[in-house]
Design a protein around this motif. Structure first.
Motif, PDB file in Angstrom:
ATOM      1  N   GLU B  97     -10.062   4.888  -8.789  1.00 48.22           N
ATOM      2  CA  GLU B  97      -9.898   6.342  -8.682  1.00 48.22           C
ATOM      3  C   GLU B  97      -8.508   6.731  -9.159  1.00 48.22           C
ATOM      4  OE1 GLU B  97     -12.096   8.518  -7.689  1.00 48.22           O
ATOM      5  OE2 GLU B  97     -13.635   7.357  -6.622  1.00 48.22           O
ATOM      6  N   PRO B  98      -8.405   7.739 -10.006  1.00 46.20           N
ATOM      7  CA  PRO B  98      -7.073   8.144 -10.444  1.00 46.20           C
ATOM      8  C   PRO B  98      -6.254   8.684  -9.270  1.00 46.20           C
ATOM      9  CG  PRO B  98      -8.742   9.690 -11.226  1.00 46.20           C
ATOM     10  CD  PRO B  98      -9.476   8.548 -10.597  1.00 46.20           C
ATOM     11  N   GLY B  99      -4.973   8.335  -9.242  1.00 52.40           N
ATOM     12  CA  GLY B  99      -4.089   8.858  -8.202  1.00 52.40           C
ATOM     13  C   GLY B  99      -4.142   8.079  -6.903  1.00 52.40           C
ATOM     14  N   LEU B 100      -5.039   7.087  -6.822  1.00 49.70           N
ATOM     15  CA  LEU B 100      -5.108   6.259  -5.616  1.00 49.70           C
ATOM     16  C   LEU B 100      -4.514   4.904  -5.923  1.00 49.70           C
ATOM     17  CD1 LEU B 100      -6.878   8.292  -4.197  1.00 49.70           C
ATOM     18  CD2 LEU B 100      -8.418   6.442  -3.562  1.00 49.70           C
ATOM     19  N   ARG B 101      -3.872   4.312  -4.948  1.00 49.29           N
ATOM     20  CA  ARG B 101      -3.426   2.936  -5.144  1.00 49.29           C
ATOM     21  C   ARG B 101      -3.487   2.192  -3.821  1.00 49.29           C
ATOM     22  NH1 ARG B 101       1.413   2.390  -2.947  1.00 49.29           N
ATOM     23  NH2 ARG B 101       2.722   4.247  -2.754  1.00 49.29           N
ATOM     24  N   PRO B 102      -3.552   0.854  -3.885  1.00 54.32           N
ATOM     25  CA  PRO B 102      -3.584   0.087  -2.645  1.00 54.32           C
ATOM     26  C   PRO B 102      -2.257   0.243  -1.916  1.00 54.32           C
ATOM     27  CG  PRO B 102      -4.105  -1.288  -4.548  1.00 54.32           C
ATOM     28  CD  PRO B 102      -3.608   0.003  -5.075  1.00 54.32           C
ATOM     29  N   ALA B 103      -2.307   0.265  -0.608  1.00 52.46           N
ATOM     30  CA  ALA B 103      -1.081   0.399   0.181  1.00 52.46           C
ATOM     31  C   ALA B 103      -0.248  -0.866   0.046  1.00 52.46           C
ATOM     32  CB  ALA B 103      -1.442   0.637   1.642  1.00 52.46           C
ATOM     33  N   GLU B 104       1.063  -0.695   0.002  1.00 54.20           N
ATOM     34  CA  GLU B 104       1.963  -1.837   0.035  1.00 54.20           C
ATOM     35  C   GLU B 104       1.965  -2.392   1.451  1.00 54.20           C
ATOM     36  OE1 GLU B 104       3.579  -2.858  -2.614  1.00 54.20           O
ATOM     37  OE2 GLU B 104       2.881  -1.203  -3.853  1.00 54.20           O
ATOM     38  N   ALA B 105       2.498  -3.620   1.560  1.00 57.95           N
ATOM     39  CA  ALA B 105       2.605  -4.203   2.892  1.00 57.95           C
ATOM     40  C   ALA B 105       3.394  -3.255   3.788  1.00 57.95           C
ATOM     41  CB  ALA B 105       3.301  -5.563   2.804  1.00 57.95           C
ATOM     42  N   GLY B 106       2.807  -2.893   4.919  1.00 59.64           N
ATOM     43  CA  GLY B 106       3.546  -2.059   5.874  1.00 59.64           C
ATOM     44  C   GLY B 106       3.632  -0.589   5.508  1.00 59.64           C
ATOM     45  N   GLU B 107       2.901  -0.166   4.484  1.00 57.84           N
ATOM     46  CA  GLU B 107       3.102   1.207   4.021  1.00 57.84           C
ATOM     47  C   GLU B 107       2.566   2.256   4.996  1.00 57.84           C
ATOM     48  OE1 GLU B 107       2.042   1.909  -0.031  1.00 57.84           O
ATOM     49  OE2 GLU B 107       2.875   3.933   0.014  1.00 57.84           O
ATOM     50  N   PHE B 108       1.447   1.962   5.637  1.00 52.49           N
ATOM     51  CA  PHE B 108       0.919   2.933   6.609  1.00 52.49           C
ATOM     52  C   PHE B 108       1.950   3.163   7.713  1.00 52.49           C
ATOM     53  CE2 PHE B 108      -3.352   1.357   5.150  1.00 52.49           C
ATOM     54  CZ  PHE B 108      -3.752   2.549   4.575  1.00 52.49           C
ATOM     55  N   THR B 109       2.530   2.068   8.154  1.00 53.82           N
ATOM     56  CA  THR B 109       3.521   2.158   9.220  1.00 53.82           C
ATOM     57  C   THR B 109       4.730   2.940   8.747  1.00 53.82           C
ATOM     58  OG1 THR B 109       2.796  -0.033   9.793  1.00 53.82           O
ATOM     59  CG2 THR B 109       4.728   0.776  10.924  1.00 53.82           C
ATOM     60  N   ARG B 110       5.125   2.660   7.519  1.00 53.69           N
ATOM     61  CA  ARG B 110       6.299   3.334   6.971  1.00 53.69           C
ATOM     62  C   ARG B 110       6.042   4.836   6.893  1.00 53.69           C
ATOM     63  NH1 ARG B 110       9.219   3.339   1.656  1.00 53.69           N
ATOM     64  NH2 ARG B 110      10.968   4.587   2.320  1.00 53.69           N
ATOM     65  N   ARG B 111       4.836   5.189   6.447  1.00 55.69           N
ATOM     66  CA  ARG B 111       4.514   6.621   6.372  1.00 55.69           C
ATOM     67  C   ARG B 111       4.495   7.244   7.758  1.00 55.69           C
ATOM     68  NH1 ARG B 111       0.615   8.000   1.412  1.00 55.69           N
ATOM     69  NH2 ARG B 111       1.782   6.889  -0.155  1.00 55.69           N
ATOM     70  N   ALA B 112       3.984   6.471   8.704  1.00 57.75           N
ATOM     71  CA  ALA B 112       3.958   6.979  10.067  1.00 57.75           C
ATOM     72  C   ALA B 112       5.375   7.264  10.547  1.00 57.75           C
ATOM     73  CB  ALA B 112       3.279   5.964  10.985  1.00 57.75           C
ATOM     74  N   LEU B 113       6.285   6.335  10.212  1.00 54.68           N
ATOM     75  CA  LEU B 113       7.678   6.524  10.592  1.00 54.68           C
ATOM     76  C   LEU B 113       8.260   7.739   9.908  1.00 54.68           C
ATOM     77  CD1 LEU B 113       9.028   2.922  10.451  1.00 54.68           C
ATOM     78  CD2 LEU B 113       9.350   4.506  12.329  1.00 54.68           C
ATOM     79  N   ARG B 364      -5.293  -6.218  -4.309  1.00 54.25           N
ATOM     80  CA  ARG B 364      -4.030  -5.581  -4.685  1.00 54.25           C
ATOM     81  C   ARG B 364      -3.459  -6.231  -5.963  1.00 54.25           C
ATOM     82  NH1 ARG B 364       1.239  -6.219  -2.736  1.00 54.25           N
ATOM     83  NH2 ARG B 364       0.634  -7.908  -1.358  1.00 54.25           N
ATOM     84  N   HIS B 365      -3.560  -7.556  -6.027  1.00 53.17           N
ATOM     85  CA  HIS B 365      -3.070  -8.262  -7.219  1.00 53.17           C
ATOM     86  C   HIS B 365      -3.877  -7.871  -8.438  1.00 53.17           C
ATOM     87  CE1 HIS B 365      -1.671 -11.748  -4.419  1.00 53.17           C
ATOM     88  NE2 HIS B 365      -0.951 -10.650  -4.289  1.00 53.17           N
ATOM     89  N   ARG B 366      -5.209  -7.834  -8.242  1.00 49.84           N
ATOM     90  CA  ARG B 366      -6.073  -7.540  -9.390  1.00 49.84           C
ATOM     91  C   ARG B 366      -5.800  -6.136  -9.913  1.00 49.84           C
ATOM     92  NH1 ARG B 366      -9.731 -11.018  -6.701  1.00 49.84           N
ATOM     93  NH2 ARG B 366     -10.484  -9.379  -5.331  1.00 49.84           N
ATOM     94  N   ILE B 367      -5.620  -5.198  -9.001  1.00 51.51           N
ATOM     95  CA  ILE B 367      -5.367  -3.827  -9.453  1.00 51.51           C
ATOM     96  C   ILE B 367      -4.024  -3.766 -10.188  1.00 51.51           C
ATOM     97  CG2 ILE B 367      -4.857  -1.486  -8.639  1.00 51.51           C
ATOM     98  CD1 ILE B 367      -7.045  -1.923  -6.514  1.00 51.51           C
TER      99      ILE B 367
END
Lengths: 620, 428
Positions: B97-113, B364-367
């Motif tokens: 999907e355009p504009g979507l990407r897999p989250a980096e390690a810890g990214e959900f948490t980082r966004r929460a912060l 994530r690697h494949r993308i």
């Protein structure tokens, strides 16, 4: 506390003049302290302004109504747009300048600036109030008090000049070093490094056989620096091009032991992009010839600057090898080349305003921060002068970021990553290169300058007119929509598939230019040529600009996250010692800046963010 | 802000697997797949359809509005069936999907912060956790193939740095004495990197198996001895055995190690036509799981011929061969005859598959690799256009390096400058 001026600027070079001028534009009363009034604006190295990356900086200085662009236009005797055949984002304006005319233009700019005084004297010490610098004492015992002081004294910190095995202390040739001021700076306990740079011998142009060398004229249609300039004012000249040969190389190789650098007299690190001729011959031994540009230093002088053979060999060897070069067989050296070694202050000790973090009231700009080049110096001068004035007047700092200017790229590189060799601007340093173009420096920065109150009325009006024309042109192009059939009917070759497209989209096609669209839609030809050109360039990069804007938005969020000055990194559990050390050295001002510290990990950033949030909550 | 997605549950098979999307497009994307959005914070059953057509899964879907979610952004969660195939399909579809990407390690948490959603108590431990994860990944990357991984990554990095440096040199040092004809070398560097990346992508499914385990399914007619064989291989009574045909209804899984490789053995319901609705479901499951297994062991009753549905590379054995001495004579779960030979054969085959295993063992690697390849394709076009498109070629090379950054480490401008200054005599 009583003050004589709002801002003192020490040094009348490229950093000092743009610093003083910017501070005055920002509304401060300014004293520029220099050893000799008549050397203000001197070009101590090559007689040229601009180039790749550097030309971008000059345009940005000009967009903020600074000195360098207009002075270079007034003194230009040969204008060339570098990378003319490459994409517009990487084209850089460059000019050979008449040294005397350049100095005059700079001096006039200072004289004409209200609120700016020039004081002749030797800066010997700072006046201190605790850790704060509150002014300057001069060699004659007098004192000047000011709220902020900008130091732009180039290579004066333990500067040593080397010609072969002869060396003596000094800044540029003819200047004397100031020992007490250096001792005062030492007392601040800043981290220092040592760098070197060199110059070539100057040659009497009357002794050059110009018929034996290739000549390179300037552009037929010159590209100037200032958005306010229309055409060159001085007579235009050509530069010569010649080359070293095997005999030149033999002479140099045979005398390497007598070179200051190879004789072991110099420890400083030199720039890799501007090596001495000794360096070139040692490091690229398989190259049998190196190019030399013979650059006239002005219309009223015969002195020629042979760009490409800077050296620290003894004078007699310089004469030997110069005379082995085609066209220079009878050349007379007016002044031998020399190398200069000097201390610089690790710029990670600076804030983004170029104020020293630990010495409030003191700003550094130019070579003392580890940079090289007139343009880099002037751009720092502008930032330091502007912020010194704003601090003196009790205003918020004005900072530049990587997304909107080369100035921002440079400042961020310096204060975040430090330097290991003399720092020079390159376009490859700017990750948002496609949007940071020389042609749109005014679009990027003039409104910012207007908001800061440092842009004069003439420029303000010219800019607003251009902005209106640009917006109208953009609207006209968006309103114009054409089908492939209509385009082909007008003789424009496009694939039959695909739907109706806007004029703006069509401009990104390599085979379509503005003139073609104007021939279909006559309303388009009312727009000014520079507007047509700029909008074509915007269209060319539109697809990339969208991507860069997304990246920039991600950065913007981290840039908004401020880190307090005395943030306790030692109290952050889970940071490696190495990373803690780097963070303590750079003391990033924002989370975005912290992310660019070498070796930073996502985990450490998360940790940092969490701590910042917690601290803020406690305060609330 | 991008919209990011990732599995929020541990990888591998489970009853339920939760996929989380966070960011401005999270709801819109979910609506695209689910047809309609459930009311916020209420779990609803939805059939998720792939954009290219076809059913992804029937899943429980819940959405949270901005300010009322874990990350503080619009969030959607898809509670999928915990099938590896479903998870993989979902991740691949979202990755495209355009504009979507897999989250980096810890990214959900980082966004929460970042959005001040996370309770800060105990957050200090978080960094250690994330560090630990990336360190383990890093160690694996270094160790997995005895330095081959790091060599390969190092080679890509060197080639990309070199290619970018050559292009940058023609841009930033145009007035210097450097050759303009660097584009041939750039093309060959790009071609080489593309070929190598493509090969790695092809080897990626095997690599993922190495990390998550291979599947070996035992299939055959009812009461042919599948469960007995499974128990023998597992060394314990994992499956109920009886003389009654159709004892095994559901798919039974046993984790074990064969030739040092992680393997999940699947015991399946005997394949037959039946009127029993429960057994029918079991038979369907058996068929579908067997179809996606890496190896199928087809057991035959005494005297049965090779079934028509057996594939060429299936291991077809006669079961209940209590006195077999070689695999060709069959196998017996009861006496263990032929079992060692079967294990050896499985080990041999699985090891064969690991030969092609690449270093990309995550979606994530494949993308990242596919993004890099696309950027390199575009770079190639600009390189062919010649010097006047140099800045666009450089831009795409940067994009490629950025896509691979997690693997390569950052390619900084200092790397490029170093390469430029050691290759060309710069300084007129």
């Amino acid at each position: 506390m009583k003050r004589d001026f709002d801002v003192i600027v020490v040094g009348g070079g490229h950093a000092g003049t743009d610093a003083a001028h910017a501070a005055a534009r920002a509304g401060a009363s300014v004293a520029l302290v220099t050893l000799r009034r008549e050397t203000i604006g001197v070009m101590s190295c090559n007689p040229a302004i601009g180039g790749l990356g550097k030309g971008h900086l000059v345009r940005e200085i000009d967009a903020l109504d600074g000195v360098m662009g207009r002075a270079a236009d007034a003194a230009g005797i040969q204008f060339r747009l570098l990378n003319r055949r490459k994409g517009p984002a990487v084209q850089g304006p460059r000019a050979q300048a008449d040294r005397a005319a350049y100095m005059l233009a700079v001096q006039n700019a200072l004289v004409e600036r209200p609120g700016l005084s020039v004081i002749e004297g030797e800066a010997t010490d700072f006046l201190m109030d605790g850790a704060r610098v509150v002014g300057l004492s001069l060699g004659d015992g007098s004192e000047i008090r000011a709220a902020a002081t900008v130091l732009t004294t180039g290579t004066f910190l333990r500067g040593v000049i080397h010609i072969g095995d002869v060396s003596r202390p000094g800044g540029r040739v003819g200047d004397k070093p100031s020992v007490r001021l250096a001792e005062r700076i030492d007392s601040f306990g800043l981290a220092l490094g040592r760098l070197k740079t060199g110059t070539p011998p100057r040659i009497d142009g009357k002794t050059i056989d110009w018929s034996a060398v290739e000549m390179q004229p300037g552009d037929a249609d010159p590209t100037l620096f200032s958005f306010l300039s229309k055409a060159p004012t001085l007579r235009q000249v050509a530069c010569g091009i010649t080359h070293t040969n095997e005999r030149t190389h033999d002479i140099i190789r045979g005398n390497l032991g007598r070179s200051a650098m190879y004789g072991g007299h110099i420890d400083g690190v030199g720039p890799r992009y501007c090596p001495s001729i000794e360096d070139k011959i040692v490091r690229f031994a398989d190259k049998s010839s190196h190019q030399i540009f013979l650059e006239p230093e002005g219309l009223g002088t015969d002195t020629v600057y042979p760009n490409g053979i800077s050296t620290s060999l003894p004078a007699d060897v310089q004469e030997d090898y110069v005379r082995s070069i085609r066209g220079l067989a009878a050349a007379r050296i007016e002044q031998p080349g020399y190398a200069i070694e000097y201390d610089f202050v690790d710029p990670r000790a600076l804030r983004r305003t170029l104020e020293l973090r630990e010495v409030p009231g003191l700003y550094f700009a130019g070579q003392i921060n580890g940079t090289t080049g007139y343009e880099e110096a002037a751009a720092q001068g502008l930032v330091a002068g502007l912020n010194a004035a704003r601090a003196a007047l009790g205003k918020e700092p004005a900072t530049f970021d990587r997304r909107s200017s080369y100035i921002g790229v440079m400042i961020d590189d310096l204060v975040t990553r430090g330097v290991t060799e003399p720092y020079r601007m390159f376009t490859s340093r700017a990750e948002f290169r496609l949007s940071l173009r020389a042609d749109n420096a005014d679009q990027r920065l003039t409104p910012f300058g207007v908001a800061l109150g440092i842009v004069g009325e003439d420029r303000c009006r010219a800019f607003e007119a251009k902005a209106r024309d640009l917006a109208a042109a953009r609207a006209n192009l968006e309103a114009l929509t054409l089908t492939p059939r209509e385009l082909r009917a007008a003789g424009i070759d496009v694939a039959a598939d695909g739907g109706r497209r806007s004029g703006f989209d069509l401009l990104s096609f390599p085979q379509i230019d503005y003139a073609m669209l104007a021939s279909i839609a006559p309303g388009l030809d009312v727009h000014a040529p520079d507007v047509r050109e700029q909008i074509s360039r915007d269209a060319l990069y539109a697809r990339y600009l969208e991507r860069q804007e997304r990246d920039a938005a991600a950065i913007a969020r981290d840039e908004a996250e401020a880190i307090p000055d005395h943030f306790d990194y030692a109290g952050l559990k889970g940071l490696s010692n190495e990373l803690r050390d780097k963070l303590e050295r750079a003391r990033p001002e924002t989370l975005g800046q912290a992310a660019r510290v070498e070796g930073m990990t996502p985990a450490a950033l998360t940790l940092l963010l969490a701590r910042l949030r917690r601290a803020r909550r406690k305060l609330a | 802000m991008d919209t990011v997605f990732a599995m929020s549950t541990a990888p591998g098979k489970a009853g339920v697997a939760v996929l989380r999307l966070s960011g401005p497009a999270a709801h819109e994307i979910t609506e695209g797949y689910a047809g309609t959005l459930p009311p916020p914070r209420e779990l609803r059953l939805r059939r998720l359809h792939l954009p290219c057509g076809g059913l992804l899964d029937e899943a429980l879907v819940v959405v949270f509005d901005a300010g009322q979610s874990f990350t503080g952004e619009p969030v959607a969660e898809w509670h999928l069936h915990g099938s590896i195939a479903v998870q993989r399909k979902a991740l691949a579809a979202l990755g495209a999907e355009p504009g979507l990407r897999p989250a980096e390690a810890g990214e959900f948490t980082r966004r929460a912060l970042q959005n001040e959603r996370l309770d800060l108590v105990g957050v200090e431990g978080l960094a250690d956790l994330i560090d630990a994860e990336t360190e383990v990944q890093h160690r694996r990357a270094l160790a997995a193939l005895g330095g081959q991984v790091s060599k390969k990554i190092g080679d890509w990095r060197a080639d990309l740095v070199r290619a970018a440096a050559l292009v940058e040199a023609t841009i930033d040092f145009a007035d210097e004495d450097i050759p303009e004809d660097v584009f041939g070398e750039v093309s060959s560097l790009l071609g080489r990197t593309k070929t190598s990346l493509t090969e790695e992508l092809a080897g990626s499914p095997a690599a993922e198996r190495l990390r998550q385990g291979f599947e070996v399914a035992i299939v055959g007619a009812p009461n042919v001895g599948k469960s007995t064989l499974l128990n023998r291989l597992a060394g314990r009574d994992a499956a109920i055995t009886s003389d009654v045909a159709g004892t095994t209804r559901d798919v039974i899984e046993v984790r074990m190690e064969i030739a040092g490789l992680p393997v999940t053995l699947l015991d399946t319901a005997g394949l037959r036509e039946t009127d029993d609705p429960i057994e029918t479901i079991g038979v369907d499951r058996a068929r579908s799981r067997a179809a996606t297994a890496d190896i199928r062991v087809v057991l035959l009753g005494p005297g049965d011929g090779r079934p028509a549905e057996a594939l060429e590379d299936d291991i077809v054995l006669t079961a209940k061969s209590d006195t077999a001495t070689s695999l060709s004579e069959g196998v017996s779960g009861l006496t263990g005859a032929g079992v060692d030979a079967l294990v050896a054969e499985l080990g041999h085959r699985l090891q064969g598959r690991t030969q092609s295993a690449g270093i990309f063992d995550r979606e994530r690697h494949r993308i990242a690799a596919r993004d890099a390849l696309e950027a390199l394709d575009r770079a190639e076009v600009h390189v062919e256009e010649g010097p006047h498109s140099a800045e666009l070629a450089a831009e795409e090379l940067r994009a490629a390096a950025r896509a691979l950054e997690g693997l390569l480490g950052q390619v900084g401008v200092e790397d490029l400058l170093h390469e430029i200054f050691s290759s060309f005599c710069i300084g007129k």
